[in-house]
Design a protein around this motif. Structure first.
Motif, short mmCIF file in Angstrom:
data_model
loop_
_atom_site.label_atom_id
_atom_site.label_comp_id
_atom_site.label_asym_id
_atom_site.label_seq_id
_atom_site.Cartn_x
_atom_site.Cartn_y
_atom_site.Cartn_z
N THR A 84 52.77 62.99 27.75
CA THR A 84 53.95 62.91 27.07
C THR A 84 54.80 62.99 27.91
OG1 THR A 84 53.61 65.01 26.24
CG2 THR A 84 52.91 63.30 24.83
N ARG A 85 55.69 62.22 28.54
CA ARG A 85 56.95 62.21 29.46
C ARG A 85 58.01 62.14 28.96
NH1 ARG A 85 53.24 64.86 32.10
NH2 ARG A 85 52.13 64.15 33.77
N TYR A 130 63.58 59.28 33.26
CA TYR A 130 63.19 58.19 34.01
C TYR A 130 64.26 57.19 34.03
CZ TYR A 130 60.77 53.75 34.38
OH TYR A 130 60.54 52.50 34.74
N ARG A 170 52.73 57.32 30.51
CA ARG A 170 53.64 57.94 29.77
C ARG A 170 53.42 57.49 28.42
NH1 ARG A 170 57.70 56.86 26.33
NH2 ARG A 170 59.11 58.69 25.84
N THR A 171 53.15 56.13 27.98
CA THR A 171 52.68 55.80 26.69
C THR A 171 51.31 56.23 26.23
OG1 THR A 171 54.03 53.84 27.22
CG2 THR A 171 52.56 53.72 25.33
N PHE A 172 50.36 56.04 27.18
CA PHE A 172 48.98 56.36 26.49
C PHE A 172 48.16 57.55 26.97
CE2 PHE A 172 49.37 51.51 26.72
CZ PHE A 172 49.30 51.34 25.53
N LEU A 217 61.66 60.31 28.44
CA LEU A 217 62.33 58.85 28.89
C LEU A 217 63.49 58.98 29.48
CD1 LEU A 217 61.14 56.06 28.91
CD2 LEU A 217 62.27 55.69 26.80
N TYR A 252 53.96 54.09 35.29
CA TYR A 252 54.86 55.08 35.05
C TYR A 252 54.60 54.91 33.46
CZ TYR A 252 57.88 58.53 33.08
OH TYR A 252 58.65 59.34 32.29
N LEU A 253 55.19 53.88 32.85
CA LEU A 253 55.14 53.69 31.46
C LEU A 253 53.76 53.68 30.87
CD1 LEU A 253 58.11 50.80 31.64
CD2 LEU A 253 58.28 53.56 30.82
N LEU A 254 53.05 53.13 31.61
CA LEU A 254 51.68 53.09 30.93
C LEU A 254 51.08 54.47 30.91
CD1 LEU A 254 49.78 50.17 32.59
CD2 LEU A 254 50.59 50.44 29.91
#
Length: 179
Positions: free
Chosen positions: A40-41, A46, A35-37, A43, A31-33
């Motif tokens: 755009t989600r 989450y 979201r980051t790359f 935070l 999820y974080l990867l």
């Protein structure tokens, strides 16, 4: 072979906990990867949604992780096997919440922020379970399906007696002969 059941439980708990932590790590990093790359989600949702899953994992770790002691010979001896992670009731419900949380996190990572609303199924499911349990207990305390003014013979006929029982009842029921 002393404490074979305890040793088996300890081995099973260790494997289950390790698998659970690795799965959780993989899902959260996924999820974080994304979201980051890529996407755009948000935070904050989450963090709010994944907190119960992390608390449940912490609880499982504290309650079910086996404890060992050294016996002086350089070998470890089982001190406590931990709680059974396959137990029914609350433990089973906690696994359901954990799996549902993981599914929602993966779905949000892939489909979008609208999928956070699917986490609302958990409180609805819990409320339905509580209601159905309460309803079952209440009907059990009131004597089942029959009410106070209902004749028991007609209630038995309506609830699916066999043909033989219906014939016997039609002829007057089973008669007891006294000598």
């Amino acid at each position: 072979m002393a404490q074979k059941a305890q040793k088996t439980l300890a081995t099973r708990n260790t494997a289950t906990l390790n698998r659970t932590h690795l799965l959780s790590l993989g899902i959260n990093v996924f999820y974080l990867l994304l979201r980051t790359f890529i996407f755009t989600r948000k935070l904050l949702p989450y963090i709010l949604i994944s907190t119960p899953a992390l608390l449940i994992e912490f609880w499982f770790e504290r309650a079910a992780r086996p404890a060992y002691t050294n016996n002086g010979n350089g070998q470890q001896e089982l001190k406590k096997a931990g709680d059974d992670l396959e137990a029914k009731g609350l433990t089973e419900w906690m696994w359901d919440v954990l799996y549902w949380t993981w599914g929602v996190i993966v779905l949000v990572a892939v489909a979008g922020d609208w999928a956070w609303w699917l986490y609302g199924v958990v409180p609805l499911y819990s409320a339905w379970l509580a209601f159905s349990t309460f309803k079952g207990v209440r009907s059990g305390l009131m004597g089942g399906a029959g009410g106070a003014g209902e004749d028991m013979t007609s209630a038995g006929a309506a609830t699916g007696q066999s043909k033989r029982q219906a014939k016997l009842e039609k002829r007057g029921g089973q008669q007891v002969k006294y000598r």
